[in-house]
Design a protein around this motif. Sequence first.
Motif, short mmCIF file in Angstrom:
data_model
loop_
_atom_site.label_atom_id
_atom_site.label_comp_id
_atom_site.label_asym_id
_atom_site.label_seq_id
_atom_site.Cartn_x
_atom_site.Cartn_y
_atom_site.Cartn_z
N PHE A 34 22.90 12.79 99.46
CA PHE A 34 23.58 13.42 100.59
C PHE A 34 23.27 14.91 100.58
O PHE A 34 23.06 15.50 99.53
CB PHE A 34 25.10 13.22 100.47
CG PHE A 34 25.51 11.78 100.49
CD1 PHE A 34 25.83 11.16 101.68
CD2 PHE A 34 25.56 11.05 99.32
CE1 PHE A 34 26.19 9.83 101.70
CE2 PHE A 34 25.92 9.72 99.33
CZ PHE A 34 26.24 9.11 100.52
N ASP A 37 26.08 19.64 103.08
CA ASP A 37 26.95 19.68 104.26
C ASP A 37 27.81 18.43 104.40
O ASP A 37 28.82 18.45 105.10
CB ASP A 37 26.12 19.84 105.54
CG ASP A 37 25.43 21.18 105.62
OD1 ASP A 37 25.81 22.11 104.87
OD2 ASP A 37 24.50 21.31 106.44
N ASP A 38 27.42 17.34 103.75
CA ASP A 38 28.19 16.09 103.81
C ASP A 38 29.33 16.03 102.82
O ASP A 38 30.13 15.08 102.85
CB ASP A 38 27.26 14.89 103.57
CG ASP A 38 26.42 14.55 104.77
OD1 ASP A 38 26.91 14.70 105.90
OD2 ASP A 38 25.26 14.14 104.58
N TYR A 41 32.89 14.82 103.64
CA TYR A 41 33.02 13.40 103.99
C TYR A 41 32.96 12.48 102.77
O TYR A 41 33.13 11.27 102.90
CB TYR A 41 31.91 12.99 104.96
CG TYR A 41 31.78 13.86 106.16
CD1 TYR A 41 32.89 14.17 106.95
CD2 TYR A 41 30.56 14.40 106.53
CE1 TYR A 41 32.78 14.99 108.06
CE2 TYR A 41 30.44 15.21 107.65
CZ TYR A 41 31.55 15.51 108.40
OH TYR A 41 31.44 16.31 109.50
N LEU A 42 32.71 13.06 101.60
CA LEU A 42 32.57 12.28 100.37
C LEU A 42 33.81 12.33 99.49
O LEU A 42 33.83 11.75 98.43
CB LEU A 42 31.34 12.77 99.59
CG LEU A 42 30.02 12.75 100.37
CD1 LEU A 42 28.90 13.37 99.53
CD2 LEU A 42 29.66 11.35 100.82
N THR A 55 29.17 4.53 96.90
CA THR A 55 28.15 4.12 97.87
C THR A 55 27.79 2.64 97.73
O THR A 55 27.29 2.04 98.67
CB THR A 55 26.85 4.95 97.72
OG1 THR A 55 26.28 4.74 96.44
CG2 THR A 55 27.14 6.43 97.94
N TYR A 66 33.94 9.02 105.29
CA TYR A 66 32.62 8.65 104.78
C TYR A 66 31.71 8.11 105.89
O TYR A 66 30.49 8.25 105.82
CB TYR A 66 32.75 7.63 103.64
CG TYR A 66 31.43 7.18 103.08
CD1 TYR A 66 30.49 8.10 102.61
CD2 TYR A 66 31.10 5.84 103.01
CE1 TYR A 66 29.28 7.69 102.09
CE2 TYR A 66 29.88 5.42 102.49
CZ TYR A 66 28.98 6.35 102.05
OH TYR A 66 27.78 5.94 101.53
N TYR A 68 31.04 9.39 108.53
CA TYR A 68 30.31 10.51 109.13
C TYR A 68 29.23 11.10 108.22
O TYR A 68 28.48 11.98 108.65
CB TYR A 68 31.29 11.61 109.55
CG TYR A 68 32.29 11.13 110.57
CD1 TYR A 68 31.92 10.99 111.89
CD2 TYR A 68 33.59 10.82 110.20
CE1 TYR A 68 32.84 10.54 112.84
CE2 TYR A 68 34.50 10.37 111.12
CZ TYR A 68 34.12 10.22 112.44
OH TYR A 68 35.02 9.78 113.37
N ALA A 69 29.16 10.64 106.99
CA ALA A 69 28.15 11.15 106.05
C ALA A 69 26.80 10.51 106.35
O ALA A 69 26.72 9.36 106.79
CB ALA A 69 28.58 10.84 104.62
N ASN A 70 25.76 11.27 106.12
CA ASN A 70 24.39 10.78 106.36
C ASN A 70 23.67 10.61 105.04
O ASN A 70 23.18 11.59 104.47
CB ASN A 70 23.63 11.78 107.24
CG ASN A 70 24.21 11.86 108.63
OD1 ASN A 70 24.30 10.86 109.32
ND2 ASN A 70 24.62 13.04 109.02
N ALA A 71 23.61 9.38 104.57
CA ALA A 71 22.95 9.10 103.30
C ALA A 71 21.45 8.90 103.50
O ALA A 71 21.02 8.38 104.52
CB ALA A 71 23.55 7.85 102.67
#
Length: 119
Positions: A34, A37-38, A41-42, A55, A66, A68-71
């Motif tokens: 991640f 910036d994420d 959300y974590l 995850t 979570y 909204y997080a970009n993995a």
Amino acid sequence: FVGPEKSGGGLHVDAFGSNFWMAVFSGYKLWHFFAEDDMPYLYPSHRDDTFRVNTREPDYEAVPLYAYANASACILGPGDGLFVPAGSPHQVTNLSPSVAISMNYVDASNLHRAIAVTS
């Protein structure tokens, strides 16, 4: 790192503001990454460099942000290497029994982080 299938660590940022590299000798490892910036959300811990999100089995009711997080994800196998920059949240799962070597380190790219964390 020597580990059986399905083993691995929780979502975290490496300690002391360090960079990290890994080389895999045998087996396969699933990595989730991640951007910094994420982090909100974590669900970061306020005690250490870990996060509440898993995850492997996300519980969206317990950690709804979570979504909204970009993995980013990749699979490492024998002969593969990987660099993780300082401050990058990541989680690793062994997809098979595996053997790997790694090192955390500080250089000019992350010296400021290491000084800030250890001061």
